[in-house]
Design a protein around this motif. Structure first.
Motif, PDB file in Angstrom:
ATOM      1  N   GLU A  59       0.828  -1.209   0.000  1.00 30.95           N
ATOM      2  CA  GLU A  59       0.000   0.000   0.000  1.00 30.95           C
ATOM      3  C   GLU A  59       0.863   1.259   0.000  1.00 30.95           C
ATOM      4  OE1 GLU A  59      -3.563   2.097   2.680  1.00 30.95           O
ATOM      5  OE2 GLU A  59      -2.508   0.332   3.425  1.00 30.95           O
ATOM      6  N   ARG A  62       2.477   1.667  -3.464  1.00 32.43           N
ATOM      7  CA  ARG A  62       1.514   2.044  -4.501  1.00 32.43           C
ATOM      8  C   ARG A  62       1.267   3.556  -4.492  1.00 32.43           C
ATOM      9  NH1 ARG A  62      -1.588  -1.523  -7.380  1.00 32.43           N
ATOM     10  NH2 ARG A  62      -3.191   0.082  -7.592  1.00 32.43           N
ATOM     11  N   ASP A  65       3.316   5.453  -6.977  1.00 28.06           N
ATOM     12  CA  ASP A  65       3.195   5.097  -8.395  1.00 28.06           C
ATOM     13  C   ASP A  65       4.476   4.414  -8.869  1.00 28.06           C
ATOM     14  OD1 ASP A  65       0.684   6.247  -8.396  1.00 28.06           O
ATOM     15  OD2 ASP A  65       1.358   8.143  -9.255  1.00 28.06           O
ATOM     16  N   ASN A  68       8.639   0.415 -11.742  1.00 21.00           N
ATOM     17  CA  ASN A  68       9.278  -0.877 -12.002  1.00 21.00           C
ATOM     18  C   ASN A  68      10.037  -1.318 -10.768  1.00 21.00           C
ATOM     19  OD1 ASN A  68      12.363  -0.455 -12.271  1.00 21.00           O
ATOM     20  ND2 ASN A  68      11.530   1.200 -13.524  1.00 21.00           N
ATOM     21  N   CYS A 118       4.735  -7.678  -8.168  1.00 14.35           N
ATOM     22  CA  CYS A 118       4.662  -6.621  -9.182  1.00 14.35           C
ATOM     23  C   CYS A 118       3.213  -6.320  -9.556  1.00 14.35           C
ATOM     24  CB  CYS A 118       5.464  -7.019 -10.422  1.00 14.35           C
ATOM     25  SG  CYS A 118       7.251  -6.988 -10.165  1.00 14.35           S
ATOM     26  N   GLU A 119       2.393  -7.348  -9.634  1.00 11.75           N
ATOM     27  CA  GLU A 119       0.985  -7.130  -9.953  1.00 11.75           C
ATOM     28  C   GLU A 119       0.286  -6.351  -8.845  1.00 11.75           C
ATOM     29  OE1 GLU A 119      -0.353 -11.109 -10.754  1.00 11.75           O
ATOM     30  OE2 GLU A 119       0.106 -10.953 -12.897  1.00 11.75           O
ATOM     31  N   LEU A 120       0.596  -6.657  -7.589  1.00 11.23           N
ATOM     32  CA  LEU A 120       0.013  -5.915  -6.471  1.00 11.23           C
ATOM     33  C   LEU A 120       0.472  -4.457  -6.478  1.00 11.23           C
ATOM     34  CD1 LEU A 120       0.373  -8.546  -3.593  1.00 11.23           C
ATOM     35  CD2 LEU A 120      -1.767  -7.697  -4.567  1.00 11.23           C
ATOM     36  N   LEU A 121       1.720  -4.236  -6.849  1.00 12.71           N
ATOM     37  CA  LEU A 121       2.270  -2.878  -6.889  1.00 12.71           C
ATOM     38  C   LEU A 121       1.819  -2.094  -8.113  1.00 12.71           C
ATOM     39  CD1 LEU A 121       5.970  -3.621  -5.855  1.00 12.71           C
ATOM     40  CD2 LEU A 121       4.258  -2.435  -4.460  1.00 12.71           C
ATOM     41  N   GLY A 122       1.376  -2.791  -9.163  1.00 15.18           N
ATOM     42  CA  GLY A 122       1.122  -2.119 -10.429  1.00 15.18           C
ATOM     43  C   GLY A 122       2.410  -1.681 -11.100  1.00 15.18           C
ATOM     44  N   ALA A 123       3.500  -2.439 -10.846  1.00 13.06           N
ATOM     45  CA  ALA A 123       4.824  -2.089 -11.357  1.00 13.06           C
ATOM     46  C   ALA A 123       5.272  -3.099 -12.395  1.00 13.06           C
ATOM     47  CB  ALA A 123       5.842  -2.055 -10.209  1.00 13.06           C
ATOM     48  N   GLU A 124       6.090  -2.632 -13.341  1.00 13.41           N
ATOM     49  CA  GLU A 124       6.671  -3.560 -14.307  1.00 13.41           C
ATOM     50  C   GLU A 124       7.846  -4.300 -13.681  1.00 13.41           C
ATOM     51  OE1 GLU A 124       7.072  -2.902 -18.506  1.00 13.41           O
ATOM     52  OE2 GLU A 124       6.405  -0.823 -18.262  1.00 13.41           O
ATOM     53  N   TRP A 167       3.080 -13.864 -18.522  1.00 11.17           N
ATOM     54  CA  TRP A 167       3.201 -12.494 -18.047  1.00 11.17           C
ATOM     55  C   TRP A 167       3.867 -11.638 -19.126  1.00 11.17           C
ATOM     56  CZ3 TRP A 167       4.716 -16.424 -14.442  1.00 11.17           C
ATOM     57  CH2 TRP A 167       3.956 -16.499 -13.267  1.00 11.17           C
TER      58      TRP A 167
END
Length: 508
Positions: A59, A62, A65, A68, A118-124, A167
């Motif tokens: 959290e 995130r 933003d 990566n 990475c999916e939870l973070l919204g990061a590449e 992925w």
């Protein structure tokens, strides 16, 4: 009191190169308590988690933003064999982390766990492959396992382990610090290895790899030139080969010696200024590597990546030396703000940067207390949060008709004010740092080609440069609202001593 005034001219209607969001990248190595005890607490933890991933850490990140995340190293990458970290956790073999504390790891955090993070973070994801002790086939199989659809041995193995769809993983590091812990190679030797590994890291389907060659240590421009020679012939018709898309380098801010780097929280003004001199040197290095690359690639089709940067102090007393745990003060925050201003100015060539590291190691965003389980946001975290509006924004050139205030630091000269600006989606963001330990400064923003409305400003400072956040005082160094003064030409911004300020507003 006489306050230094710094005139600065910004043409709001003349956008420059885009500041890639990936310049705000992060780094998570299997080192100390970054992964185990930081990101990953296990599914049986009393802390809220998803598949063992600590959710309050997610959290907090995130909110930055985060674009990566680089993993699994660092030096660890070149002794990590990815097949040991897939499949049922009770069947995964353990390994010894020889680089960082000689500790035994159970491999419970592996490829699937990293991709879930990475999916939870919204990061590449940015994966560093094992070139030092691994094989070409091992890395090629990893790319296939992650990114290929259809049917193949690696696809069947992935599906067997619970993931049907591939992925998207664009960023791949071809080893790490090949001049040192990644194999102690000569530049020519590594260049040949990078060509080989890069060739067999294939594009599968519409997943197009961005292969990053392990680059130089600091000012080793010869290393960069050797890699550029491998990519094509110099000149305007430079056509890079498909096995590398970028070249990296590493640089840490260390004002002391390698043996005695300095204390994270016990320092004086002289130590602070020496730190800022070393931090400012990153611009010289970016220019130096860019100049070498420009000789071969004037069209700037090859990216420059600084995928390890940050402060490096002596470890906190009483902690495991191999875990690189250090506290994070306002001084660290100013190192970060200075670096980010430099990154913005060189966005035409610099395409990615990764601060080292994200949790509990070196210049971390977050510290987690092993006893109380408390989560602490560091001053550096707040710089990244205050600056996140620069991600994917068009840089704005800042002209300084009278130059910047400076002070002598030994035989060096330090500019004590740093600033940068950008615009995106009808808003402008200005970042301003005062590196002076004792004196304030005023910046007169002469805004041309537009006006700014709905102006809001925040300041990050504290009574002392040594101040830092702890579980008992989590907001000792935290952003607060700041007043700015409208002028006939724009804005006057007062910068208190040792402070970082952001000013944003709507363009009209």
């Amino acid at each position: 009191m006489t306050v230094t005034v710094v005139p600065a001219v910004v043409n709001l209607d003349v956008p420059g190169p885009v500041i890639s969001r990936h310049l705000y990248g992060h780094f998570a190595e299997h080192l100390g308590r970054c992964i185990y005890g930081g990101f990953y607490v296990g599914e049986d933890s009393e802390l809220p988690n998803e598949g063992g991933i600590r959710l309050d850490v997610v959290e907090a990140l995130r909110a930055l933003d985060i674009p990566n995340l680089r993993w699994p190293g660092g030096c660890f990458a070149d002794e990590y064999h990815w097949t040991d970290g897939i499949g049922p956790k009770d069947r995964r073999p353990s390994m010894v982390n020889t680089h960082w504390g000689n500790v035994e790891e159970n491999n419970h955090f592996g490829t699937h766990e990293f991709m879930a993070l990475c999916e939870l973070l919204g990061a590449e994801p940015y994966i560093s492959g094992n070139v030092g002790s691994g094989t070409v086939r091992e890395m090629s199989d990893w790319v296939e396992y992650l990114t290929r659809d259809g049917d193949s041995p690696m696809v069947r193995l992935r599906k067997q382990n619970g993931r049907e769809q591939p992925w998207r993983v664009r960023f791949w590091g071809l080893g790490n610090e090949a001049w040192g812990c990644g194999g102690h190679m000569r530049a020519e030797q590594y260049a040949a290895e990078a060509r080989r590994f890069g060739t067999y890291c294939r594009d599968h389907g519409d997943n197009r790899l961005y292969r990053i060659a392990a680059g130089a240590n600091g000012a080793d421009y010869a290393w960069t030139e050797t890699l550029m020679k491998q990519l094509g012939e110099p000149g305007c018709a430079y056509r890079p080969q498909p096995f590398m898309q970028a070249v990296s380098f590493h640089y840490y801010t260390i004002p002391g010696t390698w043996q005695d780097k300095g204390n994270a929280t016990v320092f004086d003004a002289g130590d602070h200024y020496r730190t800022m001199v070393q931090a400012a040197r990153v611009e010289e290095l970016i220019i130096g590597h860019s100049n070498v690359m420009d000789c071969y690639d004037p069209g700037r089709s090859v990216g420059l990546v600084l995928d390890e940067w940050g402060t490096w102090w002596n470890v906190e007393p009483g902690t495991e030396p191999g875990f690189l745990h250090q506290q994070n003060t306002l001084r660290d925050a100013l190192v970060a703000s200075l670096h980010l201003d430099v990154f913005h100015r060189h966005a035409a060539r610099l395409v990615m940067a990764n601060i080292a590291q994200t949790v509990n190691v070196l210049q971390a965003m977050i510290l987690t207390d092993p006893d109380t389980k408390a989560l602490v946001l560091t001053p550096t975290y707040h710089v990244f949060e205050m600056n996140k509006g620069h991600q994917d924004a068009a840089s704005l050139r800042v002209d300084l008709p009278d130059g910047l205030p400076t002070r002598a630091v030994g035989t060096d000269t330090l500019a004590t004010v740093s600033l940068s600006a950008s615009r995106k989606a009808g808003r402008a963001l200005f970042s301003l740092s005062n590196l002076d330990a004792d004196e304030p400064a005023d910046v007169e923003l002469d805004l041309r080609g537009g006006t700014l409305t709905d102006v809001r400003a925040r300041v990050l400072t504290a009574a002392r440069l040594q101040d830092h956040n702890t579980p008992d005082a989590p907001d000792a160094v935290a952003p607060r609202p700041h007043e700015v003064t409208p002028t006939a030409k724009g804005l006057r911004v007062r910068l208190p001593a040792h402070s970082f300020i952001t000013v944003e507003g709507a363009l009209s």
